[in-house]
Design a protein around this motif. Structure first.
Motif, PDB file in Angstrom:
ATOM      1  N   LEU A   1     -18.215  12.422 -28.874  1.00 47.19           N
ATOM      2  CA  LEU A   1     -17.769  11.282 -28.060  1.00 47.19           C
ATOM      3  C   LEU A   1     -16.252  11.270 -27.891  1.00 47.19           C
ATOM      4  O   LEU A   1     -15.746  10.943 -26.811  1.00 47.19           O
ATOM      5  CB  LEU A   1     -18.265   9.975 -28.672  1.00 47.19           C
ATOM      6  CG  LEU A   1     -19.787   9.789 -28.679  1.00 47.19           C
ATOM      7  CD1 LEU A   1     -20.162   8.515 -29.422  1.00 47.19           C
ATOM      8  CD2 LEU A   1     -20.345   9.787 -27.267  1.00 47.19           C
ATOM      9  N   VAL A   2     -15.519  11.645 -28.929  1.00 47.25           N
ATOM     10  CA  VAL A   2     -14.063  11.733 -28.823  1.00 47.25           C
ATOM     11  C   VAL A   2     -13.668  12.844 -27.843  1.00 47.25           C
ATOM     12  O   VAL A   2     -12.758  12.670 -27.027  1.00 47.25           O
ATOM     13  CB  VAL A   2     -13.412  11.950 -30.208  1.00 47.25           C
ATOM     14  CG1 VAL A   2     -11.945  12.318 -30.090  1.00 47.25           C
ATOM     15  CG2 VAL A   2     -13.574  10.704 -31.067  1.00 47.25           C
ATOM     16  N   ALA A   3     -14.372  13.973 -27.908  1.00 49.12           N
ATOM     17  CA  ALA A   3     -14.109  15.062 -26.958  1.00 49.12           C
ATOM     18  C   ALA A   3     -14.379  14.600 -25.527  1.00 49.12           C
ATOM     19  O   ALA A   3     -13.613  14.907 -24.603  1.00 49.12           O
ATOM     20  CB  ALA A   3     -14.963  16.283 -27.300  1.00 49.12           C
ATOM     21  N   ALA A   4     -15.451  13.843 -25.334  1.00 42.81           N
ATOM     22  CA  ALA A   4     -15.761  13.301 -24.006  1.00 42.81           C
ATOM     23  C   ALA A   4     -14.663  12.345 -23.550  1.00 42.81           C
ATOM     24  O   ALA A   4     -14.277  12.339 -22.375  1.00 42.81           O
ATOM     25  CB  ALA A   4     -17.113  12.597 -24.023  1.00 42.81           C
ATOM     26  N   ALA A   5     -14.137  11.548 -24.484  1.00 40.11           N
ATOM     27  CA  ALA A   5     -13.037  10.632 -24.140  1.00 40.11           C
ATOM     28  C   ALA A   5     -11.792  11.429 -23.742  1.00 40.11           C
ATOM     29  O   ALA A   5     -11.098  11.061 -22.789  1.00 40.11           O
ATOM     30  CB  ALA A   5     -12.733   9.709 -25.314  1.00 40.11           C
ATOM     31  N   GLY A   6     -11.513  12.508 -24.464  1.00 44.31           N
ATOM     32  CA  GLY A   6     -10.385  13.365 -24.101  1.00 44.31           C
ATOM     33  C   GLY A   6     -10.544  13.956 -22.712  1.00 44.31           C
ATOM     34  O   GLY A   6      -9.597  14.020 -21.928  1.00 44.31           O
ATOM     35  N   PHE A   7     -11.775  14.354 -22.393  1.00 48.17           N
ATOM     36  CA  PHE A   7     -12.049  14.876 -21.055  1.00 48.17           C
ATOM     37  C   PHE A   7     -11.877  13.774 -20.011  1.00 48.17           C
ATOM     38  O   PHE A   7     -11.335  14.001 -18.929  1.00 48.17           O
ATOM     39  CB  PHE A   7     -13.458  15.469 -21.015  1.00 48.17           C
ATOM     40  CG  PHE A   7     -13.736  16.269 -19.781  1.00 48.17           C
ATOM     41  CD1 PHE A   7     -13.012  17.405 -19.487  1.00 48.17           C
ATOM     42  CD2 PHE A   7     -14.738  15.887 -18.912  1.00 48.17           C
ATOM     43  CE1 PHE A   7     -13.277  18.146 -18.344  1.00 48.17           C
ATOM     44  CE2 PHE A   7     -15.016  16.607 -17.774  1.00 48.17           C
ATOM     45  CZ  PHE A   7     -14.280  17.748 -17.492  1.00 48.17           C
ATOM     46  N   GLY A   8     -12.319  12.570 -20.366  1.00 45.62           N
ATOM     47  CA  GLY A   8     -12.145  11.428 -19.457  1.00 45.62           C
ATOM     48  C   GLY A   8     -10.675  11.141 -19.191  1.00 45.62           C
ATOM     49  O   GLY A   8     -10.294  10.824 -18.062  1.00 45.62           O
ATOM     50  N   ILE A   9      -9.849  11.244 -20.223  1.00 49.69           N
ATOM     51  CA  ILE A   9      -8.400  11.049 -20.044  1.00 49.69           C
ATOM     52  C   ILE A   9      -7.843  12.078 -19.069  1.00 49.69           C
ATOM     53  O   ILE A   9      -7.031  11.758 -18.200  1.00 49.69           O
ATOM     54  CB  ILE A   9      -7.677  11.133 -21.408  1.00 49.69           C
ATOM     55  CG1 ILE A   9      -8.029   9.930 -22.272  1.00 49.69           C
ATOM     56  CG2 ILE A   9      -6.153  11.233 -21.217  1.00 49.69           C
ATOM     57  CD1 ILE A   9      -7.569  10.045 -23.716  1.00 49.69           C
ATOM     58  N   GLN A  10      -8.306  13.309 -19.195  1.00 50.61           N
ATOM     59  CA  GLN A  10      -7.851  14.356 -18.275  1.00 50.61           C
ATOM     60  C   GLN A  10      -8.278  14.055 -16.835  1.00 50.61           C
ATOM     61  O   GLN A  10      -7.507  14.275 -15.896  1.00 50.61           O
ATOM     62  CB  GLN A  10      -8.409  15.712 -18.705  1.00 50.61           C
ATOM     63  CG  GLN A  10      -7.846  16.213 -20.010  1.00 50.61           C
ATOM     64  CD  GLN A  10      -8.486  17.521 -20.411  1.00 50.61           C
ATOM     65  OE1 GLN A  10      -8.206  18.549 -19.812  1.00 50.61           O
ATOM     66  NE2 GLN A  10      -9.377  17.465 -21.396  1.00 50.61           N
TER      67      GLN A  10
END
Length: 124
Positions: A19-28
């Motif tokens: 989920l944190v990785a998905a959030a990082g992708f969302g930030i990008q």
């Protein structure tokens, strides 16, 4: 009893890191990287997190580890590793680092969770 709580911790860490990785992708994405309308990487991370979180099978954390490895390979193969080195686009830079580090921890946590599941199974 203590082993049971660490089992849950490793599995939960795998889910949390996906989920944190998905959030990082969302930030990008919010910061302006070009992605398809439905970004496959984001969908893959969220589906994997759901599978690991809700399916009771002892091998299921390998899905998280496998997705993490897949994303790491894709990170380098697609040239997205350049986002880790370019602080000129701050949001993309921060999101890439969040995603990159979370994916590494996902791989480790998924492997640890499966290892603990197997140890528990053989000693029970």
């Amino acid at each position: 009893m203590n082993q049971r709580s660490s089992l849950l911790t490793a599995r939960q860490l795998t889910v949390a890191d996906l989920l944190v990785a998905a959030a990082g992708f969302g930030i990008q994405i919010v910061s302006g990287i070009d992605v398809p309308t439905i970004p496959p990487g984001l969908v893959i991370m969220l589906v994997a997190a759901g599978l690991v979180a809700f399916l009771p099978w002892r091998w299921i954390p390998l899905v998280g580890a496998g997705v993490g490895l897949f994303l790491l390979v894709g990170f380098f193969a697609s040239g997205a590793v350049g986002n880790l080195l370019d602080p000129g686009r701050l949001g993309v830079f921060i999101g890439a680092w969040i995603q990159f580090l979370a994916v590494i921890v996902t791989v480790v946590a998924g492997i640890v969770a499966v290892t603990q599941n197997n140890r528990r199974r053989t000693t029970a």
